[in-house]
Design an enzyme around this catalytic site. Structure first.
Site, PDB file in Angstrom:
ATOM      1  N   LYS A 122       0.855  -1.188   0.000  1.00 48.76           N
ATOM      2  CA  LYS A 122       0.000   0.000   0.000  1.00 48.76           C
ATOM      3  C   LYS A 122       0.893   1.241   0.000  1.00 48.76           C
ATOM      4  O   LYS A 122       1.715   1.427   0.895  1.00 48.76           O
ATOM      5  CB  LYS A 122      -0.872  -0.045   1.259  1.00 48.76           C
ATOM      6  CG  LYS A 122      -2.202   0.631   1.133  1.00 48.76           C
ATOM      7  CD  LYS A 122      -3.028   0.265   2.362  1.00 48.76           C
ATOM      8  CE  LYS A 122      -4.234   1.117   2.505  1.00 48.76           C
ATOM      9  NZ  LYS A 122      -4.857   0.949   3.817  1.00 48.76           N
TER      10      LYS A 122
HETATM   11  C1  E4P Z   1      -8.014   2.094   3.563  1.00 51.62           C
HETATM   12  O1  E4P Z   1      -7.438   1.101   3.202  1.00 51.62           O
HETATM   13  C2  E4P Z   1      -7.900   2.701   4.890  1.00 51.62           C
HETATM   14  O2  E4P Z   1      -7.278   1.774   5.753  1.00 51.62           O
HETATM   15  C3  E4P Z   1      -9.205   3.024   5.542  1.00 51.62           C
HETATM   16  O3  E4P Z   1     -10.315   2.604   4.763  1.00 51.62           O
HETATM   17  C4  E4P Z   1      -9.296   4.390   6.072  1.00 51.62           C
HETATM   18  O4  E4P Z   1     -10.530   4.533   6.732  1.00 51.62           O
HETATM   19  P1  E4P Z   1     -10.819   5.659   7.816  1.00 51.62           P
HETATM   20  O5  E4P Z   1     -11.139   6.929   7.079  1.00 51.62           O
HETATM   21  O6  E4P Z   1     -12.018   5.143   8.547  1.00 51.62           O
HETATM   22  O7  E4P Z   1      -9.600   5.790   8.673  1.00 51.62           O
END
Ligand code: E4P
Length: 217
Positions: free
Chosen positions: A87
């Site tokens: 990522k």
């Molecule tokens: C995406 O992969 C992120 O880990 C995640 O969806 C972020 O979500 P949040 O806005 O609830 O922190």
């Protein structure tokens, strides 16, 4: 549409996996911190455990923000397990790194995407997944679903193969709308996944069936 769970909590991953509908897992540094995992060795071991629990794509996020160290870190993450997807944040060095990883057989998830322009760059660099953060867009007073629709249209017109991973899911409606608008994947907290099960008429109907069944037993 694939279902990923957005957590580093092993008990929640297990519960979603046992439901039989889980296709993968996404994590991020905040989610790791939430379950008290820190330090390279502990983080890497945690990813390994998740990969052994779920046979699907597991997103592991780099902490670096410059090209050279993103590459070094991404290679180490990718070596943990064949199902690891690295990522990488949507920044200039991140896009360069995604292209490098693509050219070298390492799959990536381009994270922190908030605009169609960013999604085009992620696809051009060859990301396996692009992660628009719909909940955070909603939080800022815009409509995250408009972005999902826009990216889905652009990717269809252009024939991009990058999969749209609707992230930052906050509720059941986000999942349903993402499915309707053509997201390839959602990544969601367990609560919203389980929320899909619920409908008051199901509860009322079941109570009546159970009650009536007693009359004939
Ligand atoms: C995406 O992969 C992120 O880990 C995640 O969806 C972020 O979500 P949040 O806005 O609830 O922190």
């Amino acid at each position: 549409m694939k279902f990923f769970i957005d957590t580093a909590d092993l008990a929640q991953i297990k519960e979603a996996h046992e439901l039989g509908i889980l296709d993968g897992v996404t994590t991020n540094p905040s989610l790791m911190a939430k379950v008290g995992i820190s330090g390279e060795e502990a983080v890497f071991n945690h990813y390994k455990t998740i990969c052994e629990m779920v046979d699907g794509d597991i997103s592991a996020e780099v902490l670096s923000t410059d090209y050279k160290t993103i590459i070094e870190e991404g290679k180490k993450l990718a070596a943990i397990h064949p199902n690891i997807v690295v990522k990488v944040p949507m920044i200039k060095d991140g896009v360069k790194a995604i292209k490098y990883f693509t050219d070298n057989g390492i799959r990536t998830n381009c994270t922190l995407v908030f605009s169609a322009g960013q999604a085009i760059l992620a696809a051009k660099a060859g990301a396996a997944y692009v992660s628009p953060f719909i909940g955070r867009i909603d939080d800022s007073g815009w409509d995250g679903m408009i972005l999902i629709e826009q990216i889905a249209n652009i990717y269809a017109v252009q024939g991009y193969e990058t999969e749209i991973l609707a992230a930052s899911i906050r509720n059941v409606n986000h999942i349903v709308k993402a499915a309707e608008l053509g997201a390839d994947v959602i990544t969601s907290p367990l609560e919203s996944i389980l929320g899909l099960l619920k409908h008051p008429l199901t509860d009322i109907g079941l109570a009546k069936f159970v009650e009536d069944a007693k009359k004939f037993s």
